[in-house]
Design a protein around this motif. Structure first.
Motif, PDB file in Angstrom:
ATOM      1  N   UNK A 102       0.757  -1.055   0.146  1.00 43.02           N
ATOM      2  CA  UNK A 102       0.099   0.030   0.086  1.00 43.02           C
ATOM      3  C   UNK A 102       0.964   1.306   0.255  1.00 43.02           C
ATOM      4  N   UNK A 103       0.557   2.097  -0.897  1.00 42.60           N
ATOM      5  CA  UNK A 103       1.315   3.403  -0.953  1.00 42.60           C
ATOM      6  C   UNK A 103       0.589   4.474  -0.857  1.00 42.60           C
ATOM      7  N   UNK A 104       0.679   5.195   0.103  1.00 39.44           N
ATOM      8  CA  UNK A 104       0.011   6.707   0.256  1.00 39.44           C
ATOM      9  C   UNK A 104       0.703   7.800  -0.043  1.00 39.44           C
ATOM     10  N   UNK A 105       0.266   8.560  -0.891  1.00 38.91           N
ATOM     11  CA  UNK A 105       1.145   9.422  -1.375  1.00 38.91           C
ATOM     12  C   UNK A 105       0.272  10.871  -1.767  1.00 38.91           C
ATOM     13  N   UNK A 106       1.040  11.805  -1.574  1.00 38.54           N
ATOM     14  CA  UNK A 106       0.693  13.211  -1.981  1.00 38.54           C
ATOM     15  C   UNK A 106       0.827  13.210  -3.387  1.00 38.54           C
ATOM     16  N   UNK A 107      -0.293  14.195  -4.058  1.00 43.69           N
ATOM     17  CA  UNK A 107      -0.389  14.264  -5.509  1.00 43.69           C
ATOM     18  C   UNK A 107       0.970  14.673  -6.094  1.00 43.69           C
ATOM     19  N   UNK A 108       1.573  15.889  -5.329  1.00 38.69           N
ATOM     20  CA  UNK A 108       2.615  16.452  -5.912  1.00 38.69           C
ATOM     21  C   UNK A 108       4.057  15.363  -5.796  1.00 38.69           C
ATOM     22  N   UNK A 109       3.821  14.588  -5.093  1.00 38.69           N
ATOM     23  CA  UNK A 109       4.906  13.527  -4.982  1.00 38.69           C
ATOM     24  C   UNK A 109       4.701  12.568  -5.875  1.00 38.69           C
ATOM     25  N   UNK A 110       3.646  12.197  -6.136  1.00 39.61           N
ATOM     26  CA  UNK A 110       3.296  11.111  -7.249  1.00 39.61           C
ATOM     27  C   UNK A 110       3.614  11.770  -8.816  1.00 39.61           C
ATOM     28  N   UNK A 111       3.663  13.018  -8.936  1.00 38.00           N
ATOM     29  CA  UNK A 111       4.038  13.645 -10.164  1.00 38.00           C
ATOM     30  C   UNK A 111       5.268  14.015 -10.276  1.00 38.00           C
ATOM     31  N   UNK A 112       6.233  13.983  -9.230  1.00 37.63           N
ATOM     32  CA  UNK A 112       7.575  14.208  -9.116  1.00 37.63           C
ATOM     33  C   UNK A 112       8.409  13.030  -9.912  1.00 37.63           C
ATOM     34  N   UNK A 113       9.465  13.193 -10.712  1.00 36.13           N
ATOM     35  CA  UNK A 113      10.121  11.904 -11.178  1.00 36.13           C
ATOM     36  C   UNK A 113      10.396  10.813 -10.449  1.00 36.13           C
ATOM     37  N   UNK A 114      11.086  11.346  -9.114  1.00 32.03           N
ATOM     38  CA  UNK A 114      11.464  10.641  -7.988  1.00 32.03           C
ATOM     39  C   UNK A 114      10.279   9.893  -7.594  1.00 32.03           C
ATOM     40  N   UNK A 115       9.045  10.504  -7.417  1.00 32.14           N
ATOM     41  CA  UNK A 115       7.816   9.609  -7.203  1.00 32.14           C
ATOM     42  C   UNK A 115       7.334   8.672  -8.096  1.00 32.14           C
ATOM     43  N   UNK A 116       7.536   9.009  -9.470  1.00 34.31           N
ATOM     44  CA  UNK A 116       7.184   7.911 -10.632  1.00 34.31           C
ATOM     45  C   UNK A 116       8.134   6.756 -10.347  1.00 34.31           C
ATOM     46  N   UNK A 117       9.559   6.919  -9.951  1.00 34.27           N
ATOM     47  CA  UNK A 117      10.473   5.957  -9.727  1.00 34.27           C
ATOM     48  C   UNK A 117      10.075   4.853  -8.757  1.00 34.27           C
ATOM     49  N   UNK A 118       9.579   5.550  -7.661  1.00 35.34           N
ATOM     50  CA  UNK A 118       9.051   4.748  -6.644  1.00 35.34           C
ATOM     51  C   UNK A 118       7.805   3.966  -6.952  1.00 35.34           C
ATOM     52  N   UNK A 119       6.797   4.614  -7.498  1.00 32.45           N
ATOM     53  CA  UNK A 119       5.448   3.821  -7.936  1.00 32.45           C
ATOM     54  C   UNK A 119       5.977   2.839  -9.171  1.00 32.45           C
ATOM     55  N   UNK A 120       6.747   2.881  -9.771  1.00 34.20           N
ATOM     56  CA  UNK A 120       7.063   1.789 -10.894  1.00 34.20           C
ATOM     57  C   UNK A 120       7.903   0.788  -9.961  1.00 34.20           C
ATOM     58  N   UNK A 121       8.616   1.077  -9.036  1.00 36.28           N
ATOM     59  CA  UNK A 121       9.301  -0.012  -8.336  1.00 36.28           C
ATOM     60  C   UNK A 121       8.138  -0.948  -7.749  1.00 36.28           C
ATOM     61  N   UNK A 122       7.271  -0.313  -7.405  1.00 37.98           N
ATOM     62  CA  UNK A 122       6.220  -1.221  -6.609  1.00 37.98           C
ATOM     63  C   UNK A 122       4.756  -1.233  -7.340  1.00 37.98           C
ATOM     64  N   UNK A 123       4.718  -1.610  -8.653  1.00 39.68           N
ATOM     65  CA  UNK A 123       3.697  -1.747  -9.422  1.00 39.68           C
ATOM     66  C   UNK A 123       2.315  -2.418  -8.850  1.00 39.68           C
TER      67      UNK A 123
END
Length: 353
Positions: A10-31
């Motif tokens: 489970x990933x809880x995310x702030x919208x700005x964090x998900x839009x950031x390239x590092x946030x995308x890296x994290x979301x991609x790591x745990x698809x």
């Protein structure tokens, strides 16, 4: 073998964090992880301050990840683990050490929050170090470099399993001529051996007697594995120190610490011994955390909550803590110093309290 500290469901995310390239890296790591939008990484009632979550303590730490944007980027003076505390690139931990002060500060289980704006963290450190210029007077932290603790509120070895924040900070310090990074860890992450820190990063392996760690250091790398990693990290260009924290007093503690020092001594190469130093921090516990621990790990409290040796202490942030009584703590520190000097005379103590 070490139990993998993360199984993110489970990933809880702030919208700005998900839009950031590092946030995308994290979301991609745990698809496969469930994604839940939150307004603030700090204020999540489902996680923070809910003592009923104690029954899910370990499951939460293993399976929940928060990603956010770090709003306040500042450097604070320290003088113990580092000259300064760097802006946090994370907060919280996937491990479950029962004495953890971070749990006292931010809710209960307190899983990892990763901050995606690492470029802001790095820029803040670089500006600060540049303004300082060369370190002209040696101190207990380091003789030549300004040292920034980058892991005050988490464990960077586990953070490195999530994204490249720690790798990026290692690259920063590698090119700063007057500064080093530093962090303490209880997890052996051998991916860090490829980071090429070139002597500009200090990793402090936290150690205590193995039997004690089996009770208190929940979900961490075994003590033998931490000791075995020291030489490998030195060869890979890391500066390696030891972090004896917390030192817990119990019947037979001096014998167990003597055995620990002998295990470390037997494992170290001459090169590792030449660069070694240690910090020593005796246990500070907390009444509220004690009450929570009694609900999920009461065996640990037999070691941590010992009123016959402890007294109340109000911390700088107003928390009701307990520590070993002042009239005996000085003697305990002296005993520890004598034991270490006898078994590992090459290991200087940078500070002890």
């Amino acid at each position: 073998m070490t139990i993998p500290p993360l199984d993110v469901a489970r990933i809880l995310y702030e919208p700005a964090a998900a839009a950031h390239p590092r946030g995308q890296q994290i979301l991609d790591r745990f698809p496969g992880a469930e994604r839940v939008e939150v307004a603030s990484h700090w204020n999540i009632p489902d996680l923070h301050g809910d003592s009923d979550k104690v029954d899910e303590w370990v499951r939460t730490k293993r399976g929940v990840l928060v990603i956010g944007v770090k709003k306040s980027l500042s450097v604070r003076p320290n003088g113990r683990s580092g000259d300064f505390i760097a802006p946090s690139h994370s907060n919280g931990c996937a491990m479950a050490c029962v004495y953890c002060y971070v749990s006292r500060r931010k809710g209960y289980a307190n899983p990892i929050t990763t901050f995606v704006n690492i470029e802001g963290v790095a820029a803040t450190i670089e500006r600060h170090a540049t303004k300082l210029g060369p370190k002209t007077e040696p101190n207990q932290v380091d003789e030549r470099a300004w040292v920034y603790d980058i892991g005050e509120n988490g464990d960077c070895s586990v953070d490195a399993l999530i994204c490249d924040n720690v790798r990026d900070l290692t690259a920063l310090f590698r090119r700063l001529p007057n500064a080093k990074g530093s962090f303490a860890t209880k997890h052996v992450n051998r991916d860090l051996l490829d980071y090429d820190p070139a002597g500009r990063m200090r990793i402090r392996f936290s150690l205590m007697p193995a039997e004690l760690a089996r009770t208190l250091d929940v979900r961490t790398s075994p003590i033998a594995e931490r000791i075995a990693a020291i030489d490998d990290f030195v060869r890979a260009g890391w500066e390696v120190h030891l972090n004896f924290s917390p030192v817990v007093v119990y019947d037979g503690w001096t014998s167990d610490y003597t055995d620990l020092f002998r295990q470390v001594d037997a494992a170290l190469s001459d090169r590792a011994k030449e660069q070694l130093a240690a910090e020593v921090i005796f246990l500070t516990h907390n009444e509220a955390l004690h009450e929570v621990n009694l609900r999920w790990h009461p065996k640990a409290e037999d070691l941590l909550w010992t009123p016959r040796w402890q007294e109340a202490k109000v911390s700088e942030n107003g928390a009701a803590n307990v520590r070993y009584r002042a009239r005996i703590k000085g003697k305990l520190i002296a005993v520890f110093r004598d034991l270490l000097a006898r078994e590992m005379p090459y290991c200087r103590i940078r500070y002890a309290f």
